[in-house]
Design a protein around this motif. Structure first.
Motif, short mmCIF file in Angstrom:
data_model
loop_
_atom_site.label_atom_id
_atom_site.label_comp_id
_atom_site.label_asym_id
_atom_site.label_seq_id
_atom_site.Cartn_x
_atom_site.Cartn_y
_atom_site.Cartn_z
N LEU A 1 0.28 15.06 4.05
CA LEU A 1 -0.30 13.98 3.39
C LEU A 1 0.39 12.58 3.57
CD1 LEU A 1 -1.37 15.22 -0.13
CD2 LEU A 1 -2.98 14.35 1.55
N LEU A 2 1.77 12.89 3.62
CA LEU A 2 2.51 11.60 3.71
C LEU A 2 2.60 10.93 4.99
CD1 LEU A 2 5.95 12.81 1.90
CD2 LEU A 2 4.21 11.00 0.90
N GLN A 3 2.17 11.91 6.01
CA GLN A 3 2.23 11.64 7.47
C GLN A 3 1.04 10.84 7.75
OE1 GLN A 3 3.24 15.19 9.58
NE2 GLN A 3 5.32 14.64 9.67
N SER A 4 -0.14 11.38 7.24
CA SER A 4 -1.29 10.79 7.39
C SER A 4 -1.41 9.36 7.00
CB SER A 4 -2.41 11.70 6.70
OG SER A 4 -2.35 11.53 5.10
N VAL A 5 -0.74 8.92 5.97
CA VAL A 5 -0.95 7.58 5.23
C VAL A 5 0.13 7.01 6.20
CG1 VAL A 5 -0.23 6.00 3.36
CG2 VAL A 5 -1.41 8.15 2.83
N GLN A 6 1.31 7.62 6.56
CA GLN A 6 2.21 6.70 7.52
C GLN A 6 1.35 6.43 8.85
OE1 GLN A 6 5.39 9.19 9.02
NE2 GLN A 6 6.09 7.53 10.49
N GLU A 7 0.51 7.23 9.37
CA GLU A 7 -0.16 6.90 10.72
C GLU A 7 -1.18 5.74 10.54
OE1 GLU A 7 -1.71 10.67 11.60
OE2 GLU A 7 0.03 11.74 12.28
N VAL A 8 -1.77 5.90 9.32
CA VAL A 8 -2.48 4.74 9.25
C VAL A 8 -1.81 3.48 9.08
CG1 VAL A 8 -4.49 3.71 7.58
CG2 VAL A 8 -4.59 6.26 8.18
#
Length: 471
Positions: free
Chosen positions: A372-379
């Motif tokens: 979850l954290l990485q997905s927001v970071q990628e965006v």
């Protein structure tokens, strides 16, 4: 007496364990989701943005890219492996779920033997055939939990396949535009080499006329050689990019690819990003992490239930015939039986299995939250990259305009004898570098758009996966 009391004793033990054992089963089903931000921090202040089409690469309006995508989805070997892994999970679910049903076996036996007797030897034929059924009562949902875990594993395999579709489509588009950029760089280098060659010719003429020193001639040759040295680097990058494209399409490197354009398209207009909460349903890797967590939770339940009593039912019915005497013995038979099995001592094996599955659950919980954290970071990273690259392109365009004007002016002054060759040498190098950097930045903006698409996910892969699995 003990035979008469055995059924009551078995029922009593089952009742005792049913009241004491249920508390051992897992009761935690806490929501593993981390509270997501309400909005993206780096979202630009644009109010009117377009929606992405179902096939996101159509935003580039490139028929060749559309053709390559169709070939990718049909020939890519990573997708073939992903489908095979899905089939494995599908078969594993069928195998595991079969334990919820009774097992039925047919048996037949035929024998002929000779035995001595007081009068003479007796030869006889014996045969029997029967049907035998067995069934384990799933008191503690042990078998059901294993079936649930296999079902979540199947869902994970499907999510992984969707993730493959998303990542491979983005990888193909990035390689496609990288190849076009390298061709554009080669075309720019060739034009620069031709320009430098023309300048060298003029310098040679002026040197032969005694108008300029030998230093100017050597500097002009140096500049031309420096420009020529750039070309092999772009050729190598282009070759490697085309090789990667070929392998991605299931071909051997070196096979011809459709399309050889050396022009980079304009970047597509910004599109709607949505909210961080949308990632929960649009990112297949998040769904896969959640399904892995649910599968490990079901395996904890199954491991705990494995420590509790197991009740098995057995039944058989058949017919036999024995011809060992003058009068054959023939008839039907049946049997019904039930058994209660309670593990008493296994040197801690079952308890250790529970602890192992609980640790796996904790690991998958952390992995889900990290996803979850990485997905927001990628965006967020993709949004920043789109903004900064766009700003860099504007600055590079200003730089190209300035270096081109500086080169033109320095050449005019040199040819009129108003300055030496050093300003021309400097201006030529700066102008070539500025134009090359502008090409790289324009391609980088296309890559940033693609990265944002990949980070946002989507649901177009669902139909693609369904179509592939139906084949």
């Amino acid at each position: 007496m003990i035979e008469q009391r055995l059924p009551a004793l078995l029922c009593g033990l089952a009742l005792l364990w049913s009241t004491a054992g249920c508390s051992l089963l897992p009761t935690r089903h806490a929501d593993p989701t981390t509270e997501l931000p309400s909005v993206y921090q780096n979202l630009p202040g644009q109010t009117e943005t377009a929606l992405l089409p179902d096939s996101w690469w159509q935003i580039f309006a490139d028929p060749i890219l559309d053709q390559l995508m169709a070939e990718l989805f049909g020939q890519n070997l990573d997708l073939v492996q992903g489908v095979a892994r899905y089939r494995q999970a599908e078969a594993q679910l069928k195998s595991t779920s079969s334990g919820l049903w009774p097992a039925l076996n047919a048996e037949a036996a035929l024998s002929r033997d000779r035995q001595p007797s007081m009068v003479d030897s007796v030869t006889g034929t014996n045969y029997h055939y029967s049907l035998a059924a067995s069934y384990e009562i799933d008191l503690w949902n042990k078998i059901g939990s294993r079936s649930d875990a296999a079902r979540y594993d199947l869902a994970t395999a499907g999510d992984n396949l969707k993730t493959l579709y998303l990542s491979l489509s983005a990888q193909l588009a990035e390689l496609y535009f990288l190849a076009r950029e390298q061709r554009a760089q080669i075309a720019l280098t060739d034009a620069t080499i031709a320009s430098f060659q023309d300048t060298l010719t003029r310098v040679e003429w002026r040197y032969q006329q005694g108008l300029v020193p030998a230093l100017d001639l050597y500097q002009a040759r140096q500049n031309l050689a420096s420009a020529k040295a750039q070309r092999p680097q772009f050729e190598a990058t282009l070759a490697k990019t085309e090789h990667a494209l070929a392998v991605l399409l299931g071909r051997f490197p070196g096979e011809a690819l459709s399309g050889s354009s050396s022009v980079l398209p304009d970047p597509p207009d910004p599109f709607q990003v949505g909210l961080p909460a949308d990632l929960l349903t649009r990112r297949p890797d998040i769904q896969a992490a959640l399904h892995r967590l649910q599968a490990s939770d079901a395996r904890v339940t199954a491991a705990m239930a494995d420590r509790l009593p197991a009740i098995n039912l057995l039944a058989s019915v058949g017919r036999s015939r024995s011809e060992m005497s003058t009068l054959p013995i023939e008839g039907s038979f049946y049997s019904l039986a039930g058994s209660l099995l309670q593990p008493i001592f296994d040197a801690g094996r079952r308890r250790a299995e529970v602890e192992r599955n609980e640790a796996v659950w904790q690991e998958n919980l952390a992995a889900f939250q990290k996803t979850l954290l990485q997905s927001v970071q990628e965006v967020e990273d993709a949004l920043v990259a789109n903004q900064t690259t766009n700003a860099r392109i504007q600055l590079l365009q200003e730089r190209v305009a300035a270096t081109s004007a500086s080169l033109r002016l320095s050449e005019e002054r040199y040819l009129k004898g108003l300055s030496d060759y050093l300003p021309v040498l400097t201006a030529q190098g700066l102008d070539f570098s500025a134009q090359s950097n502008l090409l790289a930045a324009r391609r980088q903006l296309l890559t940033d758009r693609i990265s944002l698409v990949r980070a946002l996910g989507g649901d177009w892969m669902n139909q693609a996966v369904e179509h592939r699995l139906e084949q």
